[in-house]
Write a protein that holds these residues in place. Sequence first.
Motif, PDB file in Angstrom:
ATOM      1  N   ALA A 176       1.173   5.551  34.066  1.00 17.63           N
ATOM      2  CA  ALA A 176       1.499   6.137  32.759  1.00 17.63           C
ATOM      3  C   ALA A 176       3.020   6.087  32.632  1.00 17.63           C
ATOM      4  O   ALA A 176       3.726   6.855  33.290  1.00 17.63           O
ATOM      5  CB  ALA A 176       0.988   7.567  32.652  1.00 17.63           C
ATOM      6  N   LYS A 191       6.991  15.321  32.330  1.00 20.59           N
ATOM      7  CA  LYS A 191       5.923  15.893  31.502  1.00 20.59           C
ATOM      8  C   LYS A 191       6.428  16.134  30.091  1.00 20.59           C
ATOM      9  O   LYS A 191       7.339  16.933  29.890  1.00 20.59           O
ATOM     10  CB  LYS A 191       5.430  17.198  32.125  1.00 20.59           C
ATOM     11  CG  LYS A 191       4.711  16.990  33.466  1.00 20.59           C
ATOM     12  CD  LYS A 191       4.126  18.292  33.971  1.00 20.59           C
ATOM     13  CE  LYS A 191       3.350  18.059  35.253  1.00 20.59           C
ATOM     14  NZ  LYS A 191       2.755  19.306  35.789  1.00 20.59           N
ATOM     15  N   TRP A 192       5.817  15.507  29.099  1.00 21.83           N
ATOM     16  CA  TRP A 192       4.782  14.496  29.274  1.00 21.83           C
ATOM     17  C   TRP A 192       5.274  13.196  28.661  1.00 21.83           C
ATOM     18  O   TRP A 192       5.763  13.192  27.527  1.00 21.83           O
ATOM     19  CB  TRP A 192       3.473  14.916  28.614  1.00 21.83           C
ATOM     20  CG  TRP A 192       2.844  16.119  29.259  1.00 21.83           C
ATOM     21  CD1 TRP A 192       2.896  17.391  28.836  1.00 21.83           C
ATOM     22  CD2 TRP A 192       2.040  16.134  30.450  1.00 21.83           C
ATOM     23  NE1 TRP A 192       2.192  18.217  29.669  1.00 21.83           N
ATOM     24  CE2 TRP A 192       1.656  17.444  30.682  1.00 21.83           C
ATOM     25  CE3 TRP A 192       1.634  15.148  31.332  1.00 21.83           C
ATOM     26  CZ2 TRP A 192       0.864  17.807  31.758  1.00 21.83           C
ATOM     27  CZ3 TRP A 192       0.851  15.503  32.397  1.00 21.83           C
ATOM     28  CH2 TRP A 192       0.469  16.818  32.600  1.00 21.83           C
ATOM     29  N   THR A 194       3.227  10.448  28.099  1.00 20.01           N
ATOM     30  CA  THR A 194       2.187  10.077  27.139  1.00 20.01           C
ATOM     31  C   THR A 194       1.627  11.324  26.465  1.00 20.01           C
ATOM     32  O   THR A 194       1.812  12.447  26.936  1.00 20.01           O
ATOM     33  CB  THR A 194       1.045   9.310  27.837  1.00 20.01           C
ATOM     34  OG1 THR A 194       0.547  10.104  28.921  1.00 20.01           O
ATOM     35  CG2 THR A 194       1.551   7.981  28.378  1.00 20.01           C
ATOM     36  N   GLU A 196      -1.520  13.634  24.239  1.00 18.18           N
ATOM     37  CA  GLU A 196      -2.785  14.277  24.599  1.00 18.18           C
ATOM     38  C   GLU A 196      -3.952  13.300  24.667  1.00 18.18           C
ATOM     39  O   GLU A 196      -4.792  13.379  25.564  1.00 18.18           O
ATOM     40  CB  GLU A 196      -3.101  15.398  23.601  1.00 18.18           C
ATOM     41  CG  GLU A 196      -2.179  16.609  23.729  1.00 18.18           C
ATOM     42  CD  GLU A 196      -2.626  17.747  22.830  1.00 18.18           C
ATOM     43  OE1 GLU A 196      -3.762  17.663  22.302  1.00 18.18           O
ATOM     44  OE2 GLU A 196      -1.852  18.700  22.664  1.00 18.18           O
ATOM     45  N   ARG A 199      -3.787  11.337  27.843  1.00 17.33           N
ATOM     46  CA  ARG A 199      -4.107  12.155  29.014  1.00 17.33           C
ATOM     47  C   ARG A 199      -5.611  12.430  29.095  1.00 17.33           C
ATOM     48  O   ARG A 199      -6.197  12.462  30.177  1.00 17.33           O
ATOM     49  CB  ARG A 199      -3.307  13.459  28.976  1.00 17.33           C
ATOM     50  CG  ARG A 199      -1.801  13.227  29.078  1.00 17.33           C
ATOM     51  CD  ARG A 199      -1.075  14.487  29.494  1.00 17.33           C
ATOM     52  NE  ARG A 199      -1.174  15.553  28.525  1.00 17.33           N
ATOM     53  CZ  ARG A 199      -0.372  15.702  27.471  1.00 17.33           C
ATOM     54  NH1 ARG A 199       0.579  14.806  27.244  1.00 17.33           N
ATOM     55  NH2 ARG A 199      -0.512  16.714  26.648  1.00 17.33           N
ATOM     56  N   ALA A 202      -7.209   9.417  30.502  1.00 14.59           N
ATOM     57  CA  ALA A 202      -6.999   9.357  31.947  1.00 14.59           C
ATOM     58  C   ALA A 202      -8.005  10.239  32.687  1.00 14.59           C
ATOM     59  O   ALA A 202      -8.464   9.891  33.777  1.00 14.59           O
ATOM     60  CB  ALA A 202      -5.571   9.770  32.289  1.00 14.59           C
ATOM     61  N   HIS A 203      -8.355  11.379  32.100  1.00 16.26           N
ATOM     62  CA  HIS A 203      -9.380  12.239  32.706  1.00 16.26           C
ATOM     63  C   HIS A 203     -10.738  11.538  32.687  1.00 16.26           C
ATOM     64  O   HIS A 203     -11.517  11.672  33.646  1.00 16.26           O
ATOM     65  CB  HIS A 203      -9.455  13.571  31.959  1.00 16.26           C
ATOM     66  CG  HIS A 203      -8.391  14.543  32.364  1.00 16.26           C
ATOM     67  ND1 HIS A 203      -8.650  15.671  33.096  1.00 16.26           N
ATOM     68  CD2 HIS A 203      -7.055  14.529  32.156  1.00 16.26           C
ATOM     69  CE1 HIS A 203      -7.519  16.334  33.321  1.00 16.26           C
ATOM     70  NE2 HIS A 203      -6.542  15.649  32.749  1.00 16.26           N
ATOM     71  N   GLU A 318      -3.458   7.114  41.543  1.00 17.36           N
ATOM     72  CA  GLU A 318      -2.623   7.669  40.473  1.00 17.36           C
ATOM     73  C   GLU A 318      -1.144   7.771  40.839  1.00 17.36           C
ATOM     74  O   GLU A 318      -0.360   8.268  40.049  1.00 17.36           O
ATOM     75  CB  GLU A 318      -3.168   9.037  40.044  1.00 17.36           C
ATOM     76  CG  GLU A 318      -4.493   8.962  39.313  1.00 17.36           C
ATOM     77  CD  GLU A 318      -4.732  10.152  38.394  1.00 17.36           C
ATOM     78  OE1 GLU A 318      -3.791  10.931  38.135  1.00 17.36           O
ATOM     79  OE2 GLU A 318      -5.877  10.314  37.926  1.00 17.36           O
TER      80      GLU A 318
END
Length: 387
Positions: A176, A191-192, A194, A196, A199, A202-203, A318
């Motif tokens: 990222a 942070k951050w 990228t 929301e 992210r 990514a989850h 990661e």
Amino acid sequence: MPPGQVPPGLPPSGDPRSVSWSPQDHALMATALRLAERGLGRVAPNPSVGCVLARDGRVVGRGWTQPGGRPHGETEALLRAGAAAKGATAYVNLEPCAHWGKTPPCTEALIKAGIARAVVSCEDPDPRVSGRGLQQLRDAGISVEVGLMAEEACSLNEGFFLRISRQRPLVTLKLATTLDGRIATQRGESKWITGEAARARAHLLRADHDAVLVGAGTAGVDDPQLDVRLPGLTSCNPLRVLLDGRLRTPLTHKMIAGADRQPTWLFTRDDNPKDRLTALREAGVEVLTVGLDAAERLDVTEVLAVLAERGITRLLVEGGGQVAAGFLRADLVDRLAWFQAGRLIGGDGLPAVAGFGLDRLVEAPAFDFEGFERLGPDLLECWRRAS
């Protein structure tokens, strides 16, 4: 990639040019593949299999491999179809198993149900199956065709195939960064980068991998949880893997303190103080020792071999930069998931990938572009190891 060809190291898949499949065949196999995707990150060490049963132009049963690898997709589809499976065509993205394990062979269930035809994407490289499943179906008088959407099917279960053929899991490197490949400013602010939407994506990436790995540097600075915080997927947390050669990660950090709730494996050297190792184990961390590579860092090749031996088929790396460089240096990255924000930090920012000693351009790891996704103001580019 030519028709019928599959990525290097993956199992044979038949030659789709030798069979004429209908548009319905393609549509139903595509459905089987979508069903199989539901199992990614949940079925290791098994492959993820989807099955569609169709008869007289109508779908009579659907199934996919359940969490933990049992029941198999074929069994689930047959259960839903019941008596309607007799005379049906089974569309399966992987050769049905032919051996007894915790459950009976899927070939036996398909034969007993009385299916008339089986369309299979690719063979299973597991020595316990490897062509035996297809032959058992043929011996029972079932018409068997192999090779439909083979490339897609091999890609979906590439981690399972690599674990069998090369004794390691599939490795996806997630980055990222800004447009110039930076992950933090010169003062370390990250942070951050990228937004929301990126992210959240990514989850979702974590959810379809068996394990997620970071190094001690990332664990120390970011104190990550490495869980999945998406509605409906909070139970899909991957195994957490930490590379920490000198045991620098504080016991109070989330990966250590939460090891009793989310399984955490820590790879380290074999010459660390015993009291420190004992404290980690008492916190619920499983500590594993591996050797060092030529750069005196933990040998990531050995790490992957241990993960594969313990059933991991899909690993998400990661970071940080030194860890990314280690996997790239060893030529162990199969896929890149590169999130990019429309920002520039400059050369004094922290690079996503540390130096790994390349002298010649021809030695640089090469990747083929697969596609991209727009995620609000950010972009996700997907790349695959060059064939």
